[in-house]
Design a protein around this motif. Structure first.
Motif, PDB file in Angstrom:
ATOM      1  N   ASP A  65       0.831  -1.208   0.000  1.00  0.00           N
ATOM      2  CA  ASP A  65       0.000   0.000   0.000  1.00  0.00           C
ATOM      3  C   ASP A  65       0.863   1.255   0.000  1.00  0.00           C
ATOM      4  OD1 ASP A  65      -2.292  -1.499   0.014  1.00  0.00           O
ATOM      5  OD2 ASP A  65      -2.630  -1.340   2.177  1.00  0.00           O
ATOM      6  N   ALA A  66       1.934   1.240   0.780  1.00  0.00           N
ATOM      7  CA  ALA A  66       2.806   2.410   0.859  1.00  0.00           C
ATOM      8  C   ALA A  66       3.537   2.657  -0.453  1.00  0.00           C
ATOM      9  CB  ALA A  66       3.814   2.225   1.993  1.00  0.00           C
ATOM     10  N   LEU A  67       3.756   1.614  -1.223  1.00  0.00           N
ATOM     11  CA  LEU A  67       4.466   1.741  -2.492  1.00  0.00           C
ATOM     12  C   LEU A  67       3.555   2.116  -3.657  1.00  0.00           C
ATOM     13  CD1 LEU A  67       6.983  -1.247  -2.638  1.00  0.00           C
ATOM     14  CD2 LEU A  67       7.531   1.170  -2.714  1.00  0.00           C
ATOM     15  N   ALA A  68       2.258   2.067  -3.435  1.00  0.00           N
ATOM     16  CA  ALA A  68       1.308   2.245  -4.537  1.00  0.00           C
ATOM     17  C   ALA A  68       1.532   3.554  -5.296  1.00  0.00           C
ATOM     18  CB  ALA A  68      -0.123   2.176  -4.013  1.00  0.00           C
ATOM     19  N   ALA A  69       1.738   4.659  -4.567  1.00  0.00           N
ATOM     20  CA  ALA A  69       1.906   5.960  -5.223  1.00  0.00           C
ATOM     21  C   ALA A  69       3.167   5.976  -6.084  1.00  0.00           C
ATOM     22  CB  ALA A  69       1.966   7.070  -4.177  1.00  0.00           C
ATOM     23  N   ALA A  70       4.245   5.377  -5.568  1.00  0.00           N
ATOM     24  CA  ALA A  70       5.505   5.378  -6.316  1.00  0.00           C
ATOM     25  C   ALA A  70       5.439   4.477  -7.539  1.00  0.00           C
ATOM     26  CB  ALA A  70       6.646   4.928  -5.403  1.00  0.00           C
TER      27      ALA A  70
END
Length: 319
Positions: free
Chosen positions: A95-100
């Protein structure tokens, strides 16, 4: 009371009070998880980490036999909770990597990966082993519930032993020696991790940073503004190293392969490595300030602060 030592009490009494508080907090989380069992397990593990950091602060006073017995008991209890927690962390890391990953990995692929990890996390909670037994075929959730109940009882047993911990010879010199030892060990671990940034070395460094964070919290009453600021910086550093470790664990899991997941993960692995590089660079910058003092200078400063604070507290009580 909060997670800190009292300057008005003898160190042994304050240490025991902190230990009881953390153990009670962990039991509450395990027995009353509410509607978010994953969060409750996370909070319970945090209580156990605080208790272990407290033990390390006064390790010489406890003696190796008592220290190892209680530390091992706490470590084993935490390990029984880690299987379900680790699976949930993988989901949060994606989830934390989704934007990147936007524009570098199709959204449908990311959704499929997340769904696969969510299913693994649910299975880990449902079939968690109890006391090293084989995974259970109990209905969903029963395995994790049984683990939580078993660990809660183990923590009650530890709580019952707190009064017998051999701490009567501990004093403020013991406490200063403990935080100074954590600082020196962290400095050494930092040097090793920066020279050879393997996953193991970085993770070991993070453990030492967390000790420094917790020890500054315990000594906050000595000089609240300064010790609280140092604790917060150590916390930030531990989070940077923790996020890096979570990404390393995710990479390892992806490289193992996930049954039924037909997704090209190379773009995501590239994002993972870029993010790890950025986190490690931030950690090095912060560590250069947090570990700026040589160990002897650190110990002298903390000794002076503790002696002044204890004297002031005693004078105020006498007045």
């Amino acid at each position: 009371m909060s997670y800190r030592l009292s300057l008005a009490d003898a160190p042994a009494a304050s240490i025991r009070a902190c230990a009881r508080e953390q153990l009670n907090g962990a039991v509450r989380e395990l027995e009353s998880p509410g509607d978010d069992p994953a969060k409750a397990i996370h909070q319970a593990r945090k209580h156990l980490k605080k208790t272990r950091a407290l033990l390390r602060l006064v390790r010489p006073a406890l003696g190796e036999r008592a220290y190892r017995a209680e530390n091992d008991a706490l470590r084993d209890a935490a390990a029984k909770l880690s299987a379900t927690r680790d699976a949930d962390v993988l989901v949060a890391t994606v989830d934390a990597l989704a934007a990147a990953a936007v524009g570098r990995l199709p959204a449908s692929d990311l959704d499929a990966l997340r769904a696969a990890l969510v299913a693994e996390a649910a299975a880990a909670r449902a079939h968690a082993p109890v006391d090293g037994a084989a995974p259970t075929d109990a209905p969903a959730g029963d395995g994790a519930t049984a683990v939580a109940a078993a660990v809660a009882q183990e923590l009650r047993d530890i709580h019952a032993r707190v009064d017998s911990w051999p701490l009567d010879d501990s004093d403020w010199e013991t406490v200063v020696a403990g935080i100074s030892r954590a600082y020196a060990r962290g400095r050494d671990a930092r040097a090793l991790a920066e020279a050879d940034p393997t996953v193991e070395h970085l993770h070991d460094w993070r453990k030492r940073v967390k000790d420094l964070w917790y020890h500054h919290r315990l000594l906050k009453p000595v000089w609240p503004a300064v010790f609280d600021a140092c604790a917060e910086e150590a916390h930030v550093l531990s989070e940077q190293l923790g996020d890096d470790h979570d990404l390393a664990v995710l990479r390892a899991r992806l490289e193992q392969g996930i049954d039924g997941l037909a997704v090209d993960l190379d773009p995501l692995l590239a994002v993972v490595e870029e993010r790890r590089g950025a986190l490690q660079a931030q950690a090095r910058q912060l560590a250069a300030r947090l570990y700026a003092e040589k160990p002897k200078a650190f110990e002298r400063r903390v000794t002076t602060c503790v002696e002044a604070a204890v004297a002031e507290t005693g004078a105020a009580a006498g007045a």
